[in-house]
Design an enzyme around this catalytic site. Structure first.
Site, PDB file in Angstrom:
ATOM      1  N   SER A 130       3.414  -1.419  10.163  1.00 60.99           N
ATOM      2  CA  SER A 130       2.094  -0.819  10.376  1.00 60.99           C
ATOM      3  C   SER A 130       2.081  -0.074  11.705  1.00 60.99           C
ATOM      4  O   SER A 130       2.853  -0.389  12.608  1.00 60.99           O
ATOM      5  CB  SER A 130       1.015  -1.906  10.445  1.00 60.99           C
ATOM      6  OG  SER A 130       0.935  -2.620   9.242  1.00 60.99           O
ATOM      7  N   GLY A 135       0.806  -1.225   0.000  1.00 65.73           N
ATOM      8  CA  GLY A 135       0.000   0.000   0.000  1.00 65.73           C
ATOM      9  C   GLY A 135       0.828   1.258   0.000  1.00 65.73           C
ATOM     10  O   GLY A 135       1.962   1.273  -0.497  1.00 65.73           O
ATOM     11  N   GLN A 187      -6.868  10.530  12.341  1.00 61.60           N
ATOM     12  CA  GLN A 187      -8.070  10.225  13.120  1.00 61.60           C
ATOM     13  C   GLN A 187      -7.992   8.822  13.728  1.00 61.60           C
ATOM     14  O   GLN A 187      -8.236   8.630  14.919  1.00 61.60           O
ATOM     15  CB  GLN A 187      -9.300  10.356  12.228  1.00 61.60           C
ATOM     16  CG  GLN A 187     -10.553   9.880  12.919  1.00 61.60           C
ATOM     17  CD  GLN A 187     -11.797  10.405  12.257  1.00 61.60           C
ATOM     18  OE1 GLN A 187     -11.911  11.575  11.961  1.00 61.60           O
ATOM     19  NE2 GLN A 187     -12.752   9.522  12.032  1.00 61.60           N
ATOM     20  N   ALA A 198       5.081  11.086   5.204  1.00 62.31           N
ATOM     21  CA  ALA A 198       3.789  11.728   4.962  1.00 62.31           C
ATOM     22  C   ALA A 198       3.455  11.529   3.496  1.00 62.31           C
ATOM     23  O   ALA A 198       4.332  11.656   2.628  1.00 62.31           O
ATOM     24  CB  ALA A 198       3.870  13.213   5.286  1.00 62.31           C
ATOM     25  N   ASN A 251      -2.922  -2.817   6.447  1.00 59.47           N
ATOM     26  CA  ASN A 251      -3.752  -1.745   7.005  1.00 59.47           C
ATOM     27  C   ASN A 251      -4.270  -2.106   8.398  1.00 59.47           C
ATOM     28  O   ASN A 251      -4.499  -3.273   8.700  1.00 59.47           O
ATOM     29  CB  ASN A 251      -4.912  -1.407   6.051  1.00 59.47           C
ATOM     30  CG  ASN A 251      -5.451  -2.617   5.336  1.00 59.47           C
ATOM     31  OD1 ASN A 251      -4.736  -3.590   5.108  1.00 59.47           O
ATOM     32  ND2 ASN A 251      -6.715  -2.583   5.009  1.00 59.47           N
ATOM     33  N   CYS A 254      -4.554   8.243   8.647  1.00 62.72           N
ATOM     34  CA  CYS A 254      -3.831   7.994   9.896  1.00 62.72           C
ATOM     35  C   CYS A 254      -4.249   8.829  11.098  1.00 62.72           C
ATOM     36  O   CYS A 254      -4.457   8.272  12.172  1.00 62.72           O
ATOM     37  CB  CYS A 254      -2.340   8.185   9.660  1.00 62.72           C
ATOM     38  SG  CYS A 254      -1.681   7.009   8.468  1.00 62.72           S
ATOM     39  N   PHE A 265      -7.069  14.025   0.139  1.00 66.12           N
ATOM     40  CA  PHE A 265      -7.013  14.616   1.485  1.00 66.12           C
ATOM     41  C   PHE A 265      -5.914  15.655   1.609  1.00 66.12           C
ATOM     42  O   PHE A 265      -5.923  16.481   2.505  1.00 66.12           O
ATOM     43  CB  PHE A 265      -6.907  13.531   2.564  1.00 66.12           C
ATOM     44  CG  PHE A 265      -5.515  13.057   2.878  1.00 66.12           C
ATOM     45  CD1 PHE A 265      -4.777  13.665   3.888  1.00 66.12           C
ATOM     46  CD2 PHE A 265      -4.942  12.008   2.175  1.00 66.12           C
ATOM     47  CE1 PHE A 265      -3.498  13.221   4.191  1.00 66.12           C
ATOM     48  CE2 PHE A 265      -3.670  11.566   2.475  1.00 66.12           C
ATOM     49  CZ  PHE A 265      -2.946  12.174   3.475  1.00 66.12           C
ATOM     50  N   ASP A 321       1.076  -8.882  -1.716  1.00 62.90           N
ATOM     51  CA  ASP A 321      -0.249  -8.373  -1.335  1.00 62.90           C
ATOM     52  C   ASP A 321      -1.293  -9.368  -1.831  1.00 62.90           C
ATOM     53  O   ASP A 321      -1.080 -10.044  -2.837  1.00 62.90           O
ATOM     54  CB  ASP A 321      -0.486  -6.993  -1.972  1.00 62.90           C
ATOM     55  CG  ASP A 321      -1.506  -6.166  -1.196  1.00 62.90           C
ATOM     56  OD1 ASP A 321      -1.129  -5.115  -0.648  1.00 62.90           O
ATOM     57  OD2 ASP A 321      -2.688  -6.582  -1.136  1.00 62.90           O
ATOM     58  N   ASN A 363       1.612  11.183  15.660  1.00 63.66           N
ATOM     59  CA  ASN A 363       0.440  11.593  14.889  1.00 63.66           C
ATOM     60  C   ASN A 363      -0.516  12.423  15.729  1.00 63.66           C
ATOM     61  O   ASN A 363      -1.117  13.389  15.257  1.00 63.66           O
ATOM     62  CB  ASN A 363      -0.278  10.373  14.304  1.00 63.66           C
ATOM     63  CG  ASN A 363       0.337   9.967  12.971  1.00 63.66           C
ATOM     64  OD1 ASN A 363       1.166  10.694  12.418  1.00 63.66           O
ATOM     65  ND2 ASN A 363      -0.057   8.824  12.453  1.00 63.66           N
TER      66      ASN A 363
HETATM   67  N1  LIG Z   1      -0.592   5.998   4.741  1.00 63.08           N
HETATM   68  C1  LIG Z   1       0.258   6.654   5.491  1.00 63.08           C
HETATM   69  O1  LIG Z   1       0.547   7.827   5.299  1.00 63.08           O
HETATM   70  C2  LIG Z   1       0.930   5.948   6.634  1.00 63.08           C
HETATM   71  C3  LIG Z   1       2.062   6.521   7.212  1.00 63.08           C
HETATM   72  C4  LIG Z   1       2.682   5.863   8.257  1.00 63.08           C
HETATM   73  C5  LIG Z   1       2.157   4.659   8.717  1.00 63.08           C
HETATM   74  N2  LIG Z   1       1.033   4.135   8.163  1.00 63.08           N
HETATM   75  C6  LIG Z   1       0.546   2.849   8.664  1.00 63.08           C
HETATM   76  O2  LIG Z   1       0.995   1.830   7.782  1.00 63.08           O
HETATM   77  C7  LIG Z   1       0.015   0.772   7.687  1.00 63.08           C
HETATM   78  C8  LIG Z   1      -0.351   0.557   6.235  1.00 63.08           C
HETATM   79  O3  LIG Z   1      -0.960   1.753   5.738  1.00 63.08           O
HETATM   80  P1  LIG Z   1      -1.206   1.978   4.192  1.00 63.08           P
HETATM   81  O4  LIG Z   1      -1.668   3.382   4.042  1.00 63.08           O
HETATM   82  O5  LIG Z   1      -0.042   1.510   3.420  1.00 63.08           O
HETATM   83  O6  LIG Z   1      -2.434   0.968   3.951  1.00 63.08           O
HETATM   84  P2  LIG Z   1      -2.998   0.434   2.578  1.00 63.08           P
HETATM   85  O7  LIG Z   1      -4.409   0.085   2.808  1.00 63.08           O
HETATM   86  O8  LIG Z   1      -2.640   1.388   1.471  1.00 63.08           O
HETATM   87  O9  LIG Z   1      -2.142  -0.900   2.289  1.00 63.08           O
HETATM   88  C9  LIG Z   1      -2.268  -2.070   3.021  1.00 63.08           C
HETATM   89  C10 LIG Z   1      -2.197  -3.256   2.050  1.00 63.08           C
HETATM   90  O10 LIG Z   1      -2.106  -4.475   2.815  1.00 63.08           O
HETATM   91  C11 LIG Z   1      -2.758  -5.488   2.077  1.00 63.08           C
HETATM   92  N3  LIG Z   1      -3.061  -6.626   2.964  1.00 63.08           N
HETATM   93  C12 LIG Z   1      -3.925  -6.665   4.018  1.00 63.08           C
HETATM   94  N4  LIG Z   1      -3.901  -7.886   4.595  1.00 63.08           N
HETATM   95  C13 LIG Z   1      -3.009  -8.624   3.905  1.00 63.08           C
HETATM   96  C14 LIG Z   1      -2.532  -9.971   4.025  1.00 63.08           C
HETATM   97  N5  LIG Z   1      -2.972 -10.776   4.997  1.00 63.08           N
HETATM   98  N6  LIG Z   1      -1.620 -10.412   3.144  1.00 63.08           N
HETATM   99  C15 LIG Z   1      -1.162  -9.602   2.160  1.00 63.08           C
HETATM  100  N7  LIG Z   1      -1.556  -8.317   2.006  1.00 63.08           N
HETATM  101  C16 LIG Z   1      -2.474  -7.839   2.860  1.00 63.08           C
HETATM  102  C17 LIG Z   1      -3.970  -4.799   1.527  1.00 63.08           C
HETATM  103  O11 LIG Z   1      -4.497  -5.508   0.414  1.00 63.08           O
HETATM  104  C18 LIG Z   1      -3.399  -3.410   1.153  1.00 63.08           C
HETATM  105  O12 LIG Z   1      -2.993  -3.364  -0.206  1.00 63.08           O
HETATM  106  C19 LIG Z   1      -1.136   1.205   8.580  1.00 63.08           C
HETATM  107  O13 LIG Z   1      -0.972   0.627   9.839  1.00 63.08           O
HETATM  108  C20 LIG Z   1      -0.957   2.708   8.681  1.00 63.08           C
HETATM  109  O14 LIG Z   1      -1.470   3.221   9.885  1.00 63.08           O
HETATM  110  C21 LIG Z   1       0.431   4.747   7.116  1.00 63.08           C
END
Ligand SMILES: NC(=O)c1ccc[n+]([C@@H]2O[C@H](COP(=O)([O-])OP(=O)(O)OC[C@H]3O[C@@H](n4cnc5c(N)ncnc54)[C@H](O)[C@@H]3O)[C@@H](O)[C@H]2O)c1
Length: 463
Positions: free
Chosen positions: A132, A12, A279, A165, A92, A277, A339, A35, A225
């Site tokens: 995560s 992701g 909220q 970010a 996620n 993130c 966003f 994924d 955050n």
């Molecule tokens: N987006 C941000 O800006 C950000 C920044 C820092 C930390 N985070 C944290 O990082 C984590 C991921 O966030 P994101 O924005 O990348 O999420 P996202 O939803 O974009 O990506 C997560 C991916 O994981 C995959 N997935 C879920 N379960 C799975 C499994 N069992 N096997 C294989 N793949 C699986 C999903 O299909 C999805 O593509 C979260 O905990 C988030 O809080 C996000």
């Protein structure tokens, strides 16, 4: 210990860019990102770099350099887990929508599934890295799942939260303020920490790599955050006070930001923060505090969310009131849906909630965003469940040309701070609109005086 093979579960917004940079900086490490979402993996493998599933400035170049060399994207999760000596979990962790902790606690279903899958597949010792964002003490649960397999495989668990970010992900990964690595303070734990330090050391200066115990690392991410979001809610709370007193929120922000104890960043008043993130992580912090019986701590942080929701509602109400308390059938052009600028991510975007409130008044909304698809906008609205999918597509449409969005509109609302909005021919836009022509600048990016000289009636937050 020298890491040779990394697997990252979750391709992701975090897993994709983070692993692309790790692979680029460590050509001798094979990095495989897996994924379960086959469409997402196919997009990561698309020859056409414009079709990568995630839009981030500069990401295409990093992927172009490493992909096929030592960076791979696949749906073959088991094979990648088995081959790896270090596994990042980057799936996620949304807010729970059911059961105990509904609407507040982090849903750790996907994390637990990953841990169980690793436990089932692993035949050799592994370092498992929490990438995560997780509630403090989650490593305990992961450890318990991994250590009860009975197959003799040794696991070390590290916490390595990501601070990038969206919109500046590549820049943030290339030159992070800090990399945080938490692990058990045992001989094996410290060795695992060092193995991950070595991965980052190929490009991050040693003084920017912090190592801590597991719980400090887990809690620091949620807290970072919460502090960032708190600044946004603080300046947004003041924006309304500025509006009624004649102060200008931008001037106040500059005045307080010059104080080195406060600092200038994250003091931009707006329609409210969004993103996947802030909220979710604050709600999670609130839930953790509550579950330890710390109700005052919980209430303190919850107020950051309450203020943010209020700011979104206040913006929508301002539009309704200004348009003579009747917007039924009126065309309102939205500039921006993401966003924030420079990302195609729309999770928790303020635009969704403002649109929803205006649609309740039967406004006709036409949106232009440079990177967000019509399909994504509809799915964001449908997720709210406020009205039928047909009604959503009836009241909100998407166009690929900003001028078309604004043509014959009664009002324009700026919901995302995309740079291109500043450079539009605003005279031409004015000429094409219904009069009086209103602009509601939810991001404070337009030149209010210039627009007023053209003839627009302008509302800007905090002015
Ligand atoms: N987006 C941000 O800006 C950000 C920044 C820092 C930390 N985070 C944290 O990082 C984590 C991921 O966030 P994101 O924005 O990348 O999420 P996202 O939803 O974009 O990506 C997560 C991916 O994981 C995959 N997935 C879920 N379960 C799975 C499994 N069992 N096997 C294989 N793949 C699986 C999903 O299909 C999805 O593509 C979260 O905990 C988030 O809080 C996000």
């Amino acid at each position: 210990m020298k890491i040779k093979n990394i697997c990252c579960i979750g391709a992701g917004y975090v897993g994709g860019p983070t692993m692309a940079v790790i692979a680029q900086k460590n050509p001798d490490i094979k990095v495989t990102v897996v994924d379960i979402n086959a469409a997402r993996i196919a997009a990561w493998n698309d020859e056409n770099l414009e079709k990568l599933p995630i839009y981030e400035p500069g990401l295409d170049k990093v992927v172009a350099e490493a992909r096929g060399r030592n960076l791979f994207f696949t749906t073959e999760v088991d094979a990648a887990i088995e081959a790896a000596d270090m596994i990042f979990i980057s799936v996620n962790t949304p807010t729970k929508t059911y059961g105990q902790g509904k609407g507040m606690a982090a849903d750790l279903k996907f994390i637990e599934l990953c841990a169980r899958q690793i436990a089932r597949v692993a035949k050799t010792d592994k370092i498992v890295v929490e990438k995560s964002t997780l509630p403090v003490r989650t490593a305990q649960a992961i450890k318990s799942i991994l250590h009860n397999t009975g197959n003799g495989v040794q696991f070390q668990i590290l916490s390595n939260p990501e601070f990038l970010a969206e919109g500046t992900a590549v820049q943030d990964l290339m030159a992070p303020d800090r990399v945080l690595i938490g692990g058990e303070q045992t001989k094996e734990g410290l060795e695992a920490i060092q193995a991950l330090v070595n991965v980052y050391s190929t490009w991050v200066p040693a003084e920017n790599i912090l190592t801590t115990n597991l719980w400090s690392s887990e809690l620091s991410k949620l807290t970072a955050n919460a502090f960032l979001a708190q600044r946004v809610s603080s300046i947004n709370a003041l924006s309304e006070l500025c509006e009624v007193t004649g102060a200008d929120v931008n001037e106040v922000a500059i005045a307080i930001g010059k104080d080195s104890r406060i600092g200038p960043k994250f003091l931009k008043a707006s329609v409210g923060f969004g993103g996947s993130c802030f909220q979710k992580d604050i709600l999670n912090l609130v839930y953790i505090a509550k579950s330890y019986g710390l109700h005052e701590v919980a209430d303190y942080w919850e107020q950051v969310i309450i203020m943010n929701d209020y700011q979104k509602r206040r913006f929508a109400s301002k539009i309704i009131q200004t348009l003579y308390n009747t917007i039924s059938g009126k065309k309102i052009a939205f500039l921006g849906w993401a966003f924030k600028k420079d990302t195609n991510d729309t999770r928790e975007s303020a635009a969704i909630y403002v649109a929803d409130q205006l649609m309740e008044e039967q406004a006709s909304i036409v949106v232009y965003d440079p990177k967000v698809t019509a399909q994504q906008m509809q799915s964001d609205l449908n997720y709210l469940n406020t009205r039928s999918e047909d009604s959503n597509s009836h009241y909100l449409t998407t166009v690929s040309d900003p001028h078309e969005a604004c043509k014959d509109a009664h009002a324009i609302a700026v919901l995302t701070e995309w740079d291109e909005f500043k450079t539009y021919d605003w005279q031409k836009t004015y000429d094409a609109m219904k009069k009086p022509a209103f602009v509601f600048d939810g991001r404070g990016i337009l030149d209010k005086e210039e627009l007023e000289t053209i003839g627009f009636q302008v509302y800007a937050i905090g002015k």
